[in-house]
Design an enzyme around this catalytic site. Structure first.
Site, PDB file in Angstrom:
ATOM      1  N   HIS A 242      32.086  73.458  -1.557  1.00 28.02           N
ATOM      2  CA  HIS A 242      33.093  72.509  -1.045  1.00 28.02           C
ATOM      3  C   HIS A 242      32.779  71.077  -1.501  1.00 28.02           C
ATOM      4  O   HIS A 242      33.645  70.395  -2.062  1.00 28.02           O
ATOM      5  CB  HIS A 242      33.107  72.593   0.489  1.00 28.02           C
ATOM      6  CG  HIS A 242      34.102  71.687   1.153  1.00 28.02           C
ATOM      7  ND1 HIS A 242      35.341  72.124   1.572  1.00 28.02           N
ATOM      8  CD2 HIS A 242      34.049  70.371   1.478  1.00 28.02           C
ATOM      9  CE1 HIS A 242      36.002  71.106   2.113  1.00 28.02           C
ATOM     10  NE2 HIS A 242      35.239  70.026   2.076  1.00 28.02           N
ATOM     11  N   GLU A 243      31.554  70.634  -1.277  1.00 29.18           N
ATOM     12  CA  GLU A 243      31.217  69.247  -1.619  1.00 29.18           C
ATOM     13  C   GLU A 243      31.180  69.039  -3.140  1.00 29.18           C
ATOM     14  O   GLU A 243      31.541  67.976  -3.625  1.00 29.18           O
ATOM     15  CB  GLU A 243      29.888  68.828  -0.979  1.00 29.18           C
ATOM     16  CG  GLU A 243      29.881  68.841   0.558  1.00 29.18           C
ATOM     17  CD  GLU A 243      30.979  68.007   1.221  1.00 29.18           C
ATOM     18  OE1 GLU A 243      31.535  67.094   0.584  1.00 29.18           O
ATOM     19  OE2 GLU A 243      31.291  68.280   2.401  1.00 29.18           O
TER      20      GLU A 243
ATOM     21  N   HIS B 208      34.632  68.405  -4.219  1.00 28.82           N
ATOM     22  CA  HIS B 208      34.996  66.990  -4.032  1.00 28.82           C
ATOM     23  C   HIS B 208      34.457  66.136  -5.182  1.00 28.82           C
ATOM     24  O   HIS B 208      35.155  65.286  -5.716  1.00 28.82           O
ATOM     25  CB  HIS B 208      34.419  66.456  -2.713  1.00 28.82           C
ATOM     26  CG  HIS B 208      35.204  66.847  -1.492  1.00 28.82           C
ATOM     27  ND1 HIS B 208      36.575  66.871  -1.457  1.00 28.82           N
ATOM     28  CD2 HIS B 208      34.800  67.205  -0.244  1.00 28.82           C
ATOM     29  CE1 HIS B 208      36.978  67.229  -0.238  1.00 28.82           C
ATOM     30  NE2 HIS B 208      35.921  67.450   0.511  1.00 28.82           N
TER      31      HIS B 208
ATOM     32  N   HIS C 197      41.066  68.094   0.047  1.00 32.62           N
ATOM     33  CA  HIS C 197      41.134  69.245   0.943  1.00 32.62           C
ATOM     34  C   HIS C 197      42.380  70.077   0.664  1.00 32.62           C
ATOM     35  O   HIS C 197      43.410  69.563   0.215  1.00 32.62           O
ATOM     36  CB  HIS C 197      41.108  68.788   2.404  1.00 32.62           C
ATOM     37  CG  HIS C 197      39.744  68.364   2.828  1.00 32.62           C
ATOM     38  ND1 HIS C 197      39.505  67.379   3.740  1.00 32.62           N
ATOM     39  CD2 HIS C 197      38.520  68.801   2.417  1.00 32.62           C
ATOM     40  CE1 HIS C 197      38.200  67.223   3.883  1.00 32.62           C
ATOM     41  NE2 HIS C 197      37.571  68.061   3.087  1.00 32.62           N
ATOM     42  N   CYS C 198      42.259  71.371   0.946  1.00 36.68           N
ATOM     43  CA  CYS C 198      43.321  72.332   0.636  1.00 36.68           C
ATOM     44  C   CYS C 198      43.822  72.925   1.953  1.00 36.68           C
ATOM     45  O   CYS C 198      43.051  73.144   2.881  1.00 36.68           O
ATOM     46  CB  CYS C 198      42.741  73.426  -0.268  1.00 36.68           C
ATOM     47  SG  CYS C 198      43.900  74.715  -0.723  1.00 36.68           S
TER      48      CYS C 198
ATOM     49  N   CYS D 222      40.630  79.099   1.361  1.00 39.44           N
ATOM     50  CA  CYS D 222      40.076  78.383   0.206  1.00 39.44           C
ATOM     51  C   CYS D 222      38.840  77.599   0.617  1.00 39.44           C
ATOM     52  O   CYS D 222      38.776  77.032   1.713  1.00 39.44           O
ATOM     53  CB  CYS D 222      41.139  77.435  -0.356  1.00 39.44           C
ATOM     54  SG  CYS D 222      40.535  76.381  -1.687  1.00 39.44           S
TER      55      CYS D 222
ATOM     56  N   CYS E 216      40.814  78.556  -4.250  1.00 38.13           N
ATOM     57  CA  CYS E 216      42.074  79.275  -4.406  1.00 38.13           C
ATOM     58  C   CYS E 216      42.582  78.978  -5.828  1.00 38.13           C
ATOM     59  O   CYS E 216      42.050  78.088  -6.512  1.00 38.13           O
ATOM     60  CB  CYS E 216      43.093  78.841  -3.347  1.00 38.13           C
ATOM     61  SG  CYS E 216      43.755  77.180  -3.595  1.00 38.13           S
TER      62      CYS E 216
ATOM     63  N   CYS F 109      43.450  75.258  -6.512  1.00 40.81           N
ATOM     64  CA  CYS F 109      42.299  74.356  -6.637  1.00 40.81           C
ATOM     65  C   CYS F 109      41.555  74.608  -7.948  1.00 40.81           C
ATOM     66  O   CYS F 109      41.126  73.675  -8.625  1.00 40.81           O
ATOM     67  CB  CYS F 109      41.360  74.519  -5.446  1.00 40.81           C
ATOM     68  SG  CYS F 109      42.042  73.812  -3.934  1.00 40.81           S
TER      69      CYS F 109
HETATM   70 ZN    ZN Z   1      35.688  68.071   2.520  1.00 40.51          ZN
HETATM   71 ZN    ZN Z   2      42.568  75.537  -2.479  1.00 42.05          ZN
END
Ligand code: ZN
Ligand code: ZN
Length: 178
Positions: free
Chosen positions: A130-131, A134, A140-141, A146, A165, A168
């Site tokens: 996740h990070e 970024h 964010h999704c 996701c 996903c 993304c």
């Molecule tokens: Zn985040």
């Molecule tokens: Zn996504």
């Protein structure tokens, strides 16, 4: 030459093995050279002794400097200290978006996983992916499965998958080419 995606442990060295994380990340960020760097100390400046938490944005500043020093285009710090940003009780992690530095904390990921190291490990991978997303420019999704879905609590983290996903994934490719 491919860009370096660095991993660095922040603070005490006990707990999670970055080599395990590296294997998972290599699978997902194939265009990058994923490398583990030597442990870094967290400066006293980043620690709030009243809250007993680390100010994650101050850690990002430290990581940006360190990324420059070691020559990593992106650097993810992993710490067992609890993290916060002003205005929030805690954060699982924070990242420059897009940018060179990101940090995650394993502190809250161990809740309810003492007999389940696999669960703990999968949470670490999800927060790390996740990070890094970024850092590579993803926001964010709204897709709950996701990995870029915002985790407000552990249930969100446990529900979502450790992968992007298709939207993304596609967006990330676009950012890379720019
Ligand atoms: Zn985040
Ligand atoms: Zn996504």
């Amino acid at each position: 030459m491919s860009e370096t995606l660095g991993l660095v442990k922040l603070g005490s060295s006990e707990g999670y093995k970055l080599e395990d994380l590296k294997v998972e990340l290599k699978d997902r960020f194939r265009d990058y050279d994923v490398r583990v760097f030597n442990r870094l100390d967290i400066p006293a400046l980043a620690f709030d002794s009243l809250r007993e938490q680390c100010h994650s944005t101050r850690i990002l500043v430290l990581l940006e400097e360190h990324a420059q020093t070691v020559g990593a285009q992106h650097l993810l710090g992993v710490t067992s200290f609890d993290l916060y940003v002003p205005g929030m009780n805690f954060v699982f992690g924070e990242a420059r978006c897009p940018g060179r530095a990101a940090v995650i904390s394993t502190y809250r990921l161990s809740v309810g996983s003492s007999n389940n190291p696999k669960l703990f490990g999968s949470r670490v991978v999800k927060e790390a992916v996740h990070e890094i997303g970024h850092m590579l420019g993803l926001k964010h999704c709204s897709e709950a499965l996701c990995v870029m879905y915002f985790s407000e609590r552990l249930a969100d983290t446990d529900r979502k998958e450790a992968d992007f996903c298709s939207n993304c994934e596609h967006r990330m490719r676009l950012v890379e080419v720019e």
